[in-house]
Design an enzyme around this catalytic site. Structure first.
Site, mmCIF file in Angstrom:
data_model
loop_
_atom_site.group_PDB
_atom_site.id
_atom_site.type_symbol
_atom_site.label_atom_id
_atom_site.label_comp_id
_atom_site.label_asym_id
_atom_site.label_seq_id
_atom_site.Cartn_x
_atom_site.Cartn_y
_atom_site.Cartn_z
ATOM 1 N N LYS A 12 0.865 -1.192 0.000
ATOM 2 C CA LYS A 12 0.000 0.000 0.000
ATOM 3 C C LYS A 12 0.889 1.225 0.000
ATOM 4 C CE LYS A 12 -4.418 -0.025 0.884
ATOM 5 N NZ LYS A 12 -5.314 -0.712 -0.047
ATOM 6 N N THR A 57 -3.186 -5.739 0.761
ATOM 7 C CA THR A 57 -2.624 -4.393 0.959
ATOM 8 C C THR A 57 -3.461 -3.647 2.006
ATOM 9 O OG1 THR A 57 -3.884 -3.360 -0.839
ATOM 10 C CG2 THR A 57 -1.750 -4.312 -1.406
ATOM 11 N N HIS A 223 16.886 29.268 -12.478
ATOM 12 C CA HIS A 223 17.516 30.451 -13.069
ATOM 13 C C HIS A 223 16.750 31.732 -12.743
ATOM 14 C CE1 HIS A 223 20.064 27.689 -15.149
ATOM 15 N NE2 HIS A 223 19.063 27.155 -15.823
HETATM 16 O O1 LIG Z 1 26.492 25.692 -11.957
HETATM 17 C C1 LIG Z 1 26.171 25.517 -13.156
HETATM 18 N N1 LIG Z 1 26.462 24.329 -13.739
HETATM 19 C C2 LIG Z 1 26.140 24.064 -15.058
HETATM 20 O O2 LIG Z 1 26.424 22.943 -15.555
HETATM 21 C C3 LIG Z 1 25.502 25.094 -15.778
HETATM 22 N N2 LIG Z 1 25.041 25.173 -17.067
HETATM 23 C C4 LIG Z 1 24.492 26.412 -17.210
HETATM 24 O O3 LIG Z 1 23.956 26.856 -18.276
HETATM 25 N N3 LIG Z 1 24.582 27.113 -16.049
HETATM 26 C C5 LIG Z 1 25.201 26.314 -15.139
HETATM 27 N N4 LIG Z 1 25.544 26.501 -13.844
#
Ligand SMILES: O=c1[nH]c(=O)c2[nH]c(=O)[nH]c2[nH]1
EC number: 1.7.3.3
Length: 267
Positions: A12, A57, A223
């Site tokens: 489960k 289960t 990012h």
């Molecule tokens: O710390 C990073 N590693 C990467 O492999 C990578 N690739 C990327 O475009 N930015 C980053 N930053």
């Protein structure tokens, strides 16, 4: 037989549990989501449709609640070990019990894997990404000073669980991650890449917790791009390191497992 079942288990999943320990005015709560996975010593349930050995289960789910009531719940590892041992003791035809973080094989030693998830950390300084491979596919400029933001997932496995304080180990891992990002308060710690920050944190964890066999980590590189304000001269500054656009997708995804070499030599 033309075919073989190469792996099987059943149980489960997503068994939700809130446990309240009541010591007078002090109440300690633990909330878990448990998965039970049993492997039986025969395949007759699959191959012959013979159900006589199947621990339903539903019964496995009941066991989670009944053992929580009878023995209480301290931490996920201890509760999982309790359940795994229970299933092997109660049913001689169960050859393996996996409880979310613990695998126990009959006549074997317990394999404990612990983890943490969704630990969000962000650095506003001391993070760079420069000197990476340049060819006709590369467009990213060198970044001497960037925002480094990630949501850490980590899993660690124990070589031995004798005398392990699971709660303390969890706290040590969490602190190692926070320290690996922030560093000391006056200077911080420099990160040349997600990869190296991850490695240094993993090394710190293995250095500190001798009973660990390995540590897996996953860090998405969330990012944040500086918003281009150059077309707004009245803003007064050519550089903008204050206003960023969080980019949801895509993100980089860095993963690695660091294991003790002396353990790998034994394998
Ligand atoms: O710390 C990073 N590693 C990467 O492999 C990578 N690739 C990327 O475009 N930015 C980053 N930053």
């Amino acid at each position: 037989m033309v075919y073989a079942i190469t792996e099987r288990e059943y149980g489960k999943s997503l068994v939700k549990l809130l446990h309240v320990k009541r010591d007078g005015l002090v109440h300690t709560i633990k909330e878990f989501e448990v998965a039970t996975k049993l492997k039986l010593n025969s395949e007759k349930d699959y191959i012959e449709g013979n159900n006589e050995d199947i621990v339903a289960t539903d019964s496995q789910k009941n066991t989670v609640y009944l053992l929580a009531k009878r023995f209480g719940v301290s931490n996920p590892e201890r509760f999982a070990l309790l359940l795994a041992r229970h299933f092997l003791n109660q049913y001689s035809h169960v050859v393996r019990a996996k409880i979310e973080v613990v695998t126990l094989v009959r006549n074997g030693t317990a394999q404990v894997e612990s983890g943490l998830n969704k630990l969000q950390v962000l650095k506003t300084t001391q993070s760079a990404f420069v000197n990476f491979y340049r060819d006709e596919f590369a467009s990213l400029p060198d970044m001497e000073d960037r925002i480094f933001s990630t949501v850490v997932k980590a899993n660690w496995t124990y070589d031995t669980i004798a005398n392990v304080n699971f709660d303390q180990a969890f706290e040590k891992v969490k602190l190692a991650i926070l320290r690996g990002f922030a560093g000391c308060p006056d200077r911080g710690v420099y990160s040349p890449s997600v990869q190296q920050s991850m490695y240094l944190i993993q090394k710190d964890i293995l250095d500190q917790i001798r009973q660990l066999r390995d540590v897996y980590m996953q860090m998405p590189n969330k990012h944040y791009f500086s918003v281009d304000l150059s077309k707004f001269p009245r803003v007064g500054s050519k550089t903008n390191d204050e206003v960023f656009l969080p980019v949801d997708k895509p993100s980089g995804m860095i993963e690695a497992t660091l294991a003790r070499n002396d353990f790998r030599a034994k394998m």
